[in-house]
Write a protein that holds these residues in place. Structure first.
Motif, PDB file in Angstrom:
ATOM      1  N   ASP A 168      20.852 -31.161  19.721  1.00 50.33           N
ATOM      2  CA  ASP A 168      20.358 -31.317  21.079  1.00 50.33           C
ATOM      3  C   ASP A 168      18.839 -31.155  21.057  1.00 50.33           C
ATOM      4  O   ASP A 168      18.288 -30.470  20.179  1.00 50.33           O
ATOM      5  CB  ASP A 168      20.991 -30.280  22.003  1.00 50.33           C
ATOM      6  CG  ASP A 168      20.614 -30.495  23.463  1.00 50.33           C
ATOM      7  OD1 ASP A 168      20.716 -31.645  23.927  1.00 50.33           O
ATOM      8  OD2 ASP A 168      20.196 -29.526  24.121  1.00 50.33           O
ATOM      9  N   THR A 169      18.171 -31.798  22.013  1.00 47.46           N
ATOM     10  CA  THR A 169      16.717 -31.711  22.117  1.00 47.46           C
ATOM     11  C   THR A 169      16.318 -31.448  23.558  1.00 47.46           C
ATOM     12  O   THR A 169      16.822 -32.093  24.473  1.00 47.46           O
ATOM     13  CB  THR A 169      16.054 -33.033  21.663  1.00 47.46           C
ATOM     14  OG1 THR A 169      16.465 -33.333  20.333  1.00 47.46           O
ATOM     15  CG2 THR A 169      14.543 -32.902  21.696  1.00 47.46           C
ATOM     16  N   LYS A 170      15.433 -30.489  23.757  1.00 52.26           N
ATOM     17  CA  LYS A 170      14.863 -30.205  25.067  1.00 52.26           C
ATOM     18  C   LYS A 170      13.343 -30.161  24.941  1.00 52.26           C
ATOM     19  O   LYS A 170      12.805 -29.765  23.899  1.00 52.26           O
ATOM     20  CB  LYS A 170      15.369 -28.866  25.621  1.00 52.26           C
ATOM     21  CG  LYS A 170      16.867 -28.832  25.922  1.00 52.26           C
ATOM     22  CD  LYS A 170      17.233 -29.744  27.081  1.00 52.26           C
ATOM     23  CE  LYS A 170      18.697 -29.578  27.498  1.00 52.26           C
ATOM     24  NZ  LYS A 170      19.646 -29.984  26.451  1.00 52.26           N
ATOM     25  N   HIS A 190      10.366 -37.370  26.890  1.00 48.93           N
ATOM     26  CA  HIS A 190      11.212 -37.305  25.697  1.00 48.93           C
ATOM     27  C   HIS A 190      12.387 -36.342  25.878  1.00 48.93           C
ATOM     28  O   HIS A 190      13.325 -36.356  25.080  1.00 48.93           O
ATOM     29  CB  HIS A 190      10.379 -36.876  24.483  1.00 48.93           C
ATOM     30  CG  HIS A 190       9.468 -37.949  23.986  1.00 48.93           C
ATOM     31  ND1 HIS A 190       8.109 -37.756  23.832  1.00 48.93           N
ATOM     32  CD2 HIS A 190       9.706 -39.233  23.619  1.00 48.93           C
ATOM     33  CE1 HIS A 190       7.555 -38.860  23.372  1.00 48.93           C
ATOM     34  NE2 HIS A 190       8.501 -39.786  23.244  1.00 48.93           N
ATOM     35  N   GLY A 191      12.319 -35.515  26.899  1.00 52.57           N
ATOM     36  CA  GLY A 191      13.427 -34.608  27.171  1.00 52.57           C
ATOM     37  C   GLY A 191      14.183 -34.947  28.434  1.00 52.57           C
ATOM     38  O   GLY A 191      15.019 -34.163  28.902  1.00 52.57           O
ATOM     39  N   SER A 192      13.935 -36.142  28.985  1.00 51.06           N
ATOM     40  CA  SER A 192      14.505 -36.493  30.282  1.00 51.06           C
ATOM     41  C   SER A 192      15.932 -37.004  30.218  1.00 51.06           C
ATOM     42  O   SER A 192      16.620 -37.082  31.231  1.00 51.06           O
ATOM     43  CB  SER A 192      13.628 -37.571  30.934  1.00 51.06           C
ATOM     44  OG  SER A 192      13.717 -38.789  30.194  1.00 51.06           O
ATOM     45  N   GLY A 193      16.360 -37.401  29.038  1.00 54.57           N
ATOM     46  CA  GLY A 193      17.680 -38.000  28.915  1.00 54.57           C
ATOM     47  C   GLY A 193      17.662 -39.502  29.098  1.00 54.57           C
ATOM     48  O   GLY A 193      18.716 -40.143  29.031  1.00 54.57           O
ATOM     49  N   SER A 224      13.984 -40.413  25.581  1.00 49.23           N
ATOM     50  CA  SER A 224      14.830 -39.489  24.824  1.00 49.23           C
ATOM     51  C   SER A 224      15.634 -40.233  23.774  1.00 49.23           C
ATOM     52  O   SER A 224      15.741 -39.809  22.616  1.00 49.23           O
ATOM     53  CB  SER A 224      15.786 -38.739  25.757  1.00 49.23           C
ATOM     54  OG  SER A 224      15.097 -37.890  26.626  1.00 49.23           O
ATOM     55  N   ILE A 274      15.486 -39.690  19.691  1.00 46.01           N
ATOM     56  CA  ILE A 274      16.677 -39.328  18.922  1.00 46.01           C
ATOM     57  C   ILE A 274      16.970 -40.372  17.852  1.00 46.01           C
ATOM     58  O   ILE A 274      17.246 -40.041  16.692  1.00 46.01           O
ATOM     59  CB  ILE A 274      17.882 -39.155  19.870  1.00 46.01           C
ATOM     60  CG1 ILE A 274      17.671 -37.918  20.744  1.00 46.01           C
ATOM     61  CG2 ILE A 274      19.184 -39.050  19.082  1.00 46.01           C
ATOM     62  CD1 ILE A 274      18.650 -37.799  21.890  1.00 46.01           C
TER      63      ILE A 274
END
Length: 341
Positions: free
Chosen positions: A133-135, A15-18, A22, A26
């Motif tokens: 933004d999400t990490k 989910h944070g890989s882009g 992800s 989003i």
């Protein structure tokens, strides 16, 4: 693109890989609940026109245990806290940006509850989240979720509110009872009961500030007494302005349950965090009028004048106690309650 399983799913590293995961997170969670015309453009920034006036920007990182507490959660708190920081300049908040650091394994249902709470708080305040933004960090390295929010606003012409403008003779006003948030967090965290259910005072204060500024644009200082409480805020303002302060214990509004909890646990309510109160310093000729304006607002019905600003080269905050003595209200040496906001 697979849909999120909000009810049973958890945050995964993907989910944070882009990538696709992800994008799904989003689209189905953040954009779905924060939806507005600027956010839906899908850019890495938000472009907007700015009305006339001085621009104000503030950013705040939110880390709290527990994430959900009586009267709020980390989501609504992150909105209220940044709106208030912007508003303490006398500004009208316009937009928010939000950044999430989420731990692997965090339940999607909890994340959605936080996002829904943020969306409700921002919509109620009229201050939308327009970019973010999400990490994702590895399991064990994030403690659930951290949220950073950044807000911008505009200060109208003729308003100059700053922590360095207090002058000897000015009066000090607090907008209501102190310590509610900190005691609510403590009772929820430790499973303590103090005879009544304590709720956080978390709230967006910009409408209160707008009413104050409209009537008394010459307000000297505004500050929300969050970490470190009222005592730390007064010391900050005294240091910035190069003055001393004299306050009265009997004039400071403290709920009986907060006072009782502090006595039981050996805490001082002056140092307990607040999330829906403000401290105002104003010229003496404006104080009573401003107090009346504040008390008409639902977030400041218990506002009170608690002291005066004085000349003091040592920049000390001194309190006249309820027993007739005096005590120095110094900077907090440590932290009474960690992970509070």
């Amino acid at each position: 693109m697979s849909r999120l399983d909000i009810k049973h799913g958890i945050i995964e590293m993907g989910h944070g890989s882009g990538g696709r995961a992800s994008a799904t997170l989003i689209e189905e969670l953040f954009i779905r609940h924060f939806d507005n015309s600027l956010l839906s453009q899908g850019n890495d920034q938000a472009a907007f026109n700015v009305p006339a006036g001085r621009m104000v920007i503030s950013t705040d990182a939110h880390v709290i245990t527990p994430l959900f507490f009586p009267g709020g959660d980390i989501g609504s708190l992150s909105v209220h806290g940044t709106i208030n920081d912007v508003a303490m300049s006398g500004a009208s908040p316009l937009y928010l940006a939000a950044s999430f650091i989420i731990e692997e394994g965090f339940p999607l249902a909890d994340l959605e509850a936080i996002v829904i709470s943020m969306a409700r708080a921002s919509k109620a305040a009229g201050v939308p989240v327009v970019t973010g933004d999400t990490k994702v960090v590895e399991r064990g390295k994030g403690d659930g979720v951290f949220i950073t929010t950044t807000g911008i606003g505009i200060v109208p012409a003729g308003v100059d509110i700053s922590g360095d403008r207090a002058r000897a003779g000015d009066l000090i006003i607090v907008s209501g009872s102190i310590g509610d948030h900190g005691i609510a967090i403590l009772s929820s965290r430790e499973g303590l009961e103090f005879g009544t259910a304590m709720k956080s005072d978390s709230a967006a204060l910009h409408t209160l500030v707008a009413a104050m500024v409209a009537d008394v644009p010459g307000i000297r200082c505004l500050r929300d007494p969050t970490r470190g409480g009222l005592a730390t805020t007064l010391n900050e303002l005294a240091s910035q302005s190069g003055v001393g302060m004299r306050i009265k214990e009997t004039a400071i509004p403290v709920k009986a349950e907060v006072k009782g909890a502090c006595e039981l646990l050996g805490l001082d309510p002056l140092y307990i965090a607040n999330e829906g109160k403000l401290v105002c310093i104003v010229a003496p000729e404006d104080a009573e009028r401003l107090l009346t304006i504040m008390q008409k607002h639902p977030l400041a019905q218990n506002a009170a004048i608690i002291g005066t600003v004085c000349t003091d080269a040592q920049q000390m905050v001194v309190m006249a106690t309820a027993f007739g003595g005096k005590r120095v209200v110094d900077w907090l040496a440590g932290e009474q309650l960690p992970r509070i906001c």
